[in-house]
Every structure is written in C-alpha cells, then in structure tokens.
Design a protein around this motif. Structure first.
Motif, short mmCIF file in Angstrom:
data_model
loop_
_atom_site.label_atom_id
_atom_site.label_comp_id
_atom_site.label_asym_id
_atom_site.label_seq_id
_atom_site.Cartn_x
_atom_site.Cartn_y
_atom_site.Cartn_z
N LYS A 87 0.84 -1.20 0.00
CA LYS A 87 0.00 0.00 0.00
C LYS A 87 0.87 1.26 0.00
CE LYS A 87 -4.02 1.98 0.25
NZ LYS A 87 -4.96 1.91 -0.84
N ARG A 88 1.93 1.25 0.82
CA ARG A 88 2.86 2.39 0.85
C ARG A 88 3.52 2.59 -0.52
NH1 ARG A 88 4.13 0.53 6.08
NH2 ARG A 88 5.83 -0.73 5.26
N LYS A 89 3.94 1.48 -1.13
CA LYS A 89 4.58 1.55 -2.44
C LYS A 89 3.61 2.10 -3.47
CE LYS A 89 7.11 -1.33 -5.72
NZ LYS A 89 7.55 -2.69 -6.02
N GLU A 90 2.37 1.65 -3.42
CA GLU A 90 1.34 2.13 -4.35
C GLU A 90 1.09 3.62 -4.17
OE1 GLU A 90 -3.46 1.60 -4.74
OE2 GLU A 90 -2.29 -0.16 -4.15
N LEU A 91 1.01 4.08 -2.93
CA LEU A 91 0.77 5.50 -2.68
C LEU A 91 1.95 6.36 -3.10
CD1 LEU A 91 -1.03 5.33 0.79
CD2 LEU A 91 -2.04 5.93 -1.42
N ALA A 93 3.89 5.77 -5.54
CA ALA A 93 3.95 5.79 -7.00
C ALA A 93 2.91 6.75 -7.61
CB ALA A 93 3.74 4.39 -7.56
N MET A 94 1.91 7.16 -6.85
CA MET A 94 0.85 8.03 -7.35
C MET A 94 1.33 9.48 -7.47
SD MET A 94 -2.36 6.70 -5.14
CE MET A 94 -3.76 6.58 -6.20
N SER A 95 0.77 10.18 -8.45
CA SER A 95 1.08 11.60 -8.60
C SER A 95 0.22 12.40 -7.61
CB SER A 95 0.79 12.06 -10.03
OG SER A 95 -0.60 12.02 -10.27
N MET A 96 0.52 13.70 -7.52
CA MET A 96 -0.23 14.56 -6.59
C MET A 96 -1.71 14.60 -6.94
SD MET A 96 1.21 15.67 -4.06
CE MET A 96 1.86 17.07 -3.28
N GLU A 97 -2.01 14.70 -8.24
CA GLU A 97 -3.41 14.76 -8.66
C GLU A 97 -4.13 13.45 -8.32
OE1 GLU A 97 -0.88 15.90 -10.70
OE2 GLU A 97 -1.37 17.97 -10.15
N GLU A 98 -3.45 12.34 -8.55
CA GLU A 98 -4.06 11.05 -8.23
C GLU A 98 -4.32 10.92 -6.72
OE1 GLU A 98 -1.11 8.49 -9.89
OE2 GLU A 98 -2.21 8.22 -11.76
N LEU A 99 -3.37 11.39 -5.93
CA LEU A 99 -3.55 11.35 -4.47
C LEU A 99 -4.73 12.22 -4.05
CD1 LEU A 99 0.17 11.50 -3.30
CD2 LEU A 99 -1.40 9.57 -3.05
N LYS A 100 -4.84 13.40 -4.64
CA LYS A 100 -5.95 14.29 -4.31
C LYS A 100 -7.28 13.67 -4.72
CE LYS A 100 -3.35 18.59 -4.40
NZ LYS A 100 -3.15 19.90 -5.05
N LYS A 101 -7.32 13.01 -5.87
CA LYS A 101 -8.54 12.34 -6.31
C LYS A 101 -8.91 11.20 -5.36
CE LYS A 101 -8.16 13.31 -11.24
NZ LYS A 101 -7.92 12.73 -12.57
N ALA A 102 -7.90 10.46 -4.93
CA ALA A 102 -8.16 9.35 -4.00
C ALA A 102 -8.71 9.88 -2.68
CB ALA A 102 -6.88 8.55 -3.76
N LEU A 103 -8.17 11.01 -2.23
CA LEU A 103 -8.68 11.61 -0.99
C LEU A 103 -10.11 12.10 -1.17
CD1 LEU A 103 -5.65 13.62 0.40
CD2 LEU A 103 -6.80 11.70 1.47
N SER A 104 -10.38 12.73 -2.32
CA SER A 104 -11.73 13.26 -2.53
C SER A 104 -12.75 12.13 -2.66
CB SER A 104 -11.76 14.17 -3.75
OG SER A 104 -11.45 13.43 -4.91
N LYS A 105 -12.35 10.97 -3.18
CA LYS A 105 -13.26 9.83 -3.25
C LYS A 105 -13.69 9.38 -1.85
CE LYS A 105 -11.80 7.74 -7.60
NZ LYS A 105 -11.12 6.58 -8.19
N ARG A 106 -12.79 9.53 -0.90
CA ARG A 106 -13.08 9.16 0.49
C ARG A 106 -13.65 10.33 1.28
NH1 ARG A 106 -9.14 4.65 2.59
NH2 ARG A 106 -8.73 3.59 0.63
N ARG A 107 -13.97 11.39 0.58
CA ARG A 107 -14.54 12.60 1.18
C ARG A 107 -13.61 13.21 2.23
NH1 ARG A 107 -20.14 9.73 1.42
NH2 ARG A 107 -20.92 10.23 -0.63
N LEU A 108 -12.32 13.18 1.94
CA LEU A 108 -11.33 13.81 2.79
C LEU A 108 -10.72 14.98 2.04
CD1 LEU A 108 -9.54 10.66 4.19
CD2 LEU A 108 -11.18 12.10 5.37
N GLU A 109 -10.23 15.92 2.79
CA GLU A 109 -9.66 17.13 2.21
C GLU A 109 -8.15 17.08 2.29
OE1 GLU A 109 -9.89 21.71 3.43
OE2 GLU A 109 -11.81 20.67 3.29
N PRO A 110 -7.43 17.31 1.20
CA PRO A 110 -5.97 17.31 1.27
C PRO A 110 -5.48 18.47 2.14
CG PRO A 110 -6.70 17.83 -0.96
CD PRO A 110 -7.91 17.53 -0.14
N VAL A 111 -4.61 18.15 3.08
CA VAL A 111 -4.11 19.16 4.01
C VAL A 111 -2.61 19.30 3.80
CG1 VAL A 111 -3.87 19.78 6.44
CG2 VAL A 111 -5.89 18.56 5.66
#
Length: 117
Positions: A87-91, A93-111
């Motif tokens: 999971k750490r390796k997968e995260l 490897a993600m770009s900033m936009e992908e990370l932000k999208k993943a957070l928004s899917k979980r209804r969390l706000e990037p801080v």
C-alpha cells in the motif's frame, strides 16, 4: 433506622441531612458493602488447542499445538506487513493529482502544502 426517622432526627438536631460529604460517605459505604470496589480477579487467557492437549497430559501434543499457533501468528503478521508495504509503495507511485482524487473519493480534504520533488 429508616430514612424518615433519620430525616426527623436530623431536623430536630438542626443538622443538614443532604450535605455533599455526608452523602458521598453514605454512598461509598453502601457500594463497599455491595462489593463494587473489590479488586478484580485476573482472568486466564486460554488458548483453544493448548487446554485440550494439557488435559490429556501429553506434553508433546501441547508443544506441537503451541508451535502451530506460533507459526500461524507469524504468517498472519507477515501478510499484514506485506499488505502495508504494498500500500505504501502504491501511494508513493501516485502523482499529486491522483492522491488528491483518491482523498476526494473518500470525502477527505488534502491538508498541507508539501510538493513532491
């Protein structure tokens, strides 16, 4: 002495029956008499396989059962560590936009404002 008699006695003597300290002492005395402040007995942790073998009196079976339990626990721990590492390796490897999208899917706000280099 019942409650009504005690109240009358207190009124005759001019004593306040509902003083906080007195009420606390009465409650504590009652709780101690009920056994609410008794030290809890230590509970023994029993394993499922070990007591059955111990009842038979066979030491070898008991040791084999405990070794099997230990191996199962180690395998489970290893699987959990591998899952966390993937999971750490997968995260990472993600770009900033992908990370932000993943957070928004979980209804969390990037801080935070940290940018990846």
């Amino acid at each position: 002495m019942d409650k009504a008699a005690l109240r009358k006695l207190c009124e005759r003597r001019g004593v306040e029956a509902f003083v906080k300290e007195i009420m606390v002492e009465r409650l504590l005395k009652h709780e101690v008499e009920d056994g609410r402040f008794v030290r809890p007995a230590a509970e023994k942790e029993e394993k499922e396989d070990a007591p059955a073998a111990a009842k038979k009196g066979d030491l070898v079976e008991t040791l084999l059962a405990s070794e099997a339990n230990r191996k199962k626990e180690l395998e489970l721990k290893k699987q959990q560590e591998e899952a966390a590492a993937s999971k750490r390796k997968e995260l990472k490897a993600m770009s900033m936009e992908e990370l932000k999208k993943a957070l928004s899917k979980r209804r969390l706000e990037p801080v935070g404002k940290k940018e990846r280099s």
